[in-house]
Scaffold this active site. Structure first.
Site, PDB file in Angstrom:
ATOM      1  N   GLU A 178      -6.697  -1.934  -5.443  1.00 53.27           N
ATOM      2  CA  GLU A 178      -5.538  -2.490  -6.133  1.00 53.27           C
ATOM      3  C   GLU A 178      -5.613  -3.988  -6.423  1.00 53.27           C
ATOM      4  O   GLU A 178      -4.831  -4.778  -5.875  1.00 53.27           O
ATOM      5  CB  GLU A 178      -4.260  -2.236  -5.312  1.00 53.27           C
ATOM      6  N   GLU A 373      -4.347   7.008  -3.251  1.00 50.67           N
ATOM      7  CA  GLU A 373      -3.147   6.769  -2.432  1.00 50.67           C
ATOM      8  C   GLU A 373      -1.938   7.324  -3.163  1.00 50.67           C
ATOM      9  O   GLU A 373      -1.789   7.120  -4.369  1.00 50.67           O
ATOM     10  CB  GLU A 373      -2.878   5.274  -2.195  1.00 50.67           C
TER      11      GLU A 373
END
Ligand code: FCB
Length: 467
Positions: A178, A373
């Site tokens: 991320e 995720e």
């Protein structure tokens, strides 16, 4: 119990929508679970420095011990196995391998991760390795962090050492976790390490992280040619909070700074023109050298997709800290829009998750997608030694249904990693929220499988036993 939320038939129907070679996993990150911050030669990371200022963390707690996974990893691998998962995504702490970021390699750090990988393999669990989950060695931060281009070289050297040691035993490499959250929360909004608040610095940081991704892909291909390589991006479908033209424009901009600023260059399109113009006007553009965009676009084998919620966006007037001219509507404001909201204030909109996956497939066509995720925080309580978490089961069920629908629409999703294996240190929120499918009782370090963990196990078993 699970039967209240989803009956056996429903579970079997959902399981039947996934192929039998699907990767069913869970994910964690080093700083969130390991603890043992001063053991076996580990160096200081930016998260150690940042979390030791109690003002930075909601409950004032650092992640020094957290789940004590550094010592309890055999038990934790036992739990992964007990739940029937065939994949586990974890991250390597750079400062355990290079305590100073560069220079001397710390053998004990490499040995620890090697043991972890070997034990996972013995248990029939694929090790999916994230090489960077936000914990830059502090020594590199002291020299300017990711905004300093030399950090790209330091990262490539670190990746090379890890790749040589773990080699082809790894099931998949994830270069970065991320970049959007790390650069914006950590370098612009000041709510993550290293606590920066400068948008230009954040964008320079993002550029170097993307550059280091491309460089790492080349290093990894050279050393472990049979291991698939990808990057994990935080993605969020954006929607205007109202029909006003301003909100519509702000939502488009948010799609630019959250999603396209990262997807476009990784998939060879360079930075998106509308955002180059927007950032250019404010004087925030990063320094980009010739060849950088080609390097960032080095082809990968898969995209890691992390997503939790749909972002509702409202336009705001520009000002200090409001350079993006947009705010994200969460918590009670999101509830007022009519959505269920989790403990972290995130609205639950599973259909938007399906749309997101389909869009990524259609617009960028990655060879494969892994949901690296997805999950939710709810207030969990232990009652008679059990944790009943029907809302988490419902979240997982609706989001996995969205994944199945996206696959039926053509998206090549090959695996799903629930966030998280166990309750852990949630960065700036400290220990105030719980994301695990396993409960962590921090004072005793006891682990308790939540109902959602059992539900997940049931889903995996039903998937495997289907004819
Ligand atoms: C993601 C992070 C992960 C965890 C979840 C809740 O943004 O990658 O470490 O904090 O959110």
């Amino acid at each position: 119990m699970q039967s209240d939320v989803s009956g056996k038939e429903q579970l079997e129907a959902l399981a039947g929508r996934f192929p039998t070679d699907f990767v069913w996993g869970s994910a964690t990150a080093a700083y969130q679970i390991e603890g043992a911050v001063n053991e076996d030669g580990r160096g200081e990371s930016i998260w150690d420095r940042y979390s030791h200022n109690p003002a930075n963390i909601r409950d004032g707690q650092p992640g020094d011990v957290t789940c004590d996974h550094y010592h309890r990893w055999p038990e934790d691998i036992g739990l992964i196995r007990e739940l029937g998962m065939n994949g586990y995504r974890f991250s390597i702490a750079w400062a355990r391998i290079f305590p100073e970021g560069t220079g001397q390699v710390n053998e004990a750090g490499l040995a620890w991760y090697e043991r972890l990988v070997d034990t996972l393999l013995e248990a029939g669990i694929q090790p999916w390795v994230t090489l960077y989950h936000w914990d830059l060695p502090q020594a590199l931060q002291d020299r300017g962090g990711w905004a300093n281009r030399e950090t790209v070289d330091a990262y490539a050297a670190y990746v090379e050492v890890v790749a040589r040691r773990l080699g082809n035993r790894v099931a998949g490499w994830i270069t970065h976790n991320e970049p959007y959250i790390h650069t914006f929360a950590g370098h612009y909004q000041g709510r993550h390490a290293p606590g920066g608040t400068d948008l230009a610095n954040a964008l320079q940081t993002a550029h170097h992280i993307l550059l280091s991704h491309g460089r790492a892909v080349k290093v990894l291909r050279e050393i472990t040619p049979s291991v698939p390589v990808g990057i994990t991006l935080y993605l969020s479908p954006t929607r205007p909070a109202s029909d006003s033209l301003e909100d519509v424009a702000a939502a488009r901009r948010a799609d630019g700074y959250i999603n396209r600023w990262f997807l476009d260059p990784v998939f060879g399109r360079g930075y998106p023109a509308d955002m180059l113009e927007f950032y250019g006007k404010g004087g925030f553009l990063p320094k980009i050298e010739p060849g950088d965009l080609d390097e960032i676009a080095t082809p990968t084998d898969f995209l890691g997709l992390n997503s939790y919620f749909q972002t509702f966006v409202r336009a705001v007037a520009p000002g200090p800290g409001r350079e993006l001219e947009a705010v994200h509507v969460t918590g009670d404001d999101a509830r007022a829009l009519g959505f269920e909201v989790t403990e972290t204030g995130w609205p639950v909109v599973s259909d938007a998750f399906r749309e997101l996956i389909v869009r990524v497939h259609q617009d960028y066509n990655p060879p494969a997608i892994y949901i690296t995720e997805n999950g939710a925080a709810f207030r969990d309580e232990v009652v008679d030694g059990q944790v009943h978490d029907p809302r988490r089961i419902s979240y997982l069920e609706t989001h996995l249904t969205a994944v199945a629908q996206a696959m039926e629409a053509g998206a090549r999703v090959r695996g799903y990693f629930v966030w998280s294996l166990l309750d852990n240190y949630e960065w700036g929120l400290g220990f105030t929220v719980r994301f695990g499918i396993i409960y962590t009782d921090y004072p005793t370090q006891q682990r308790i499988i939540k109902d959602s963990g059992r539900w997940y196990k049931g889903l995996i078993e039903a998937n495997r036993s289907r004819v």
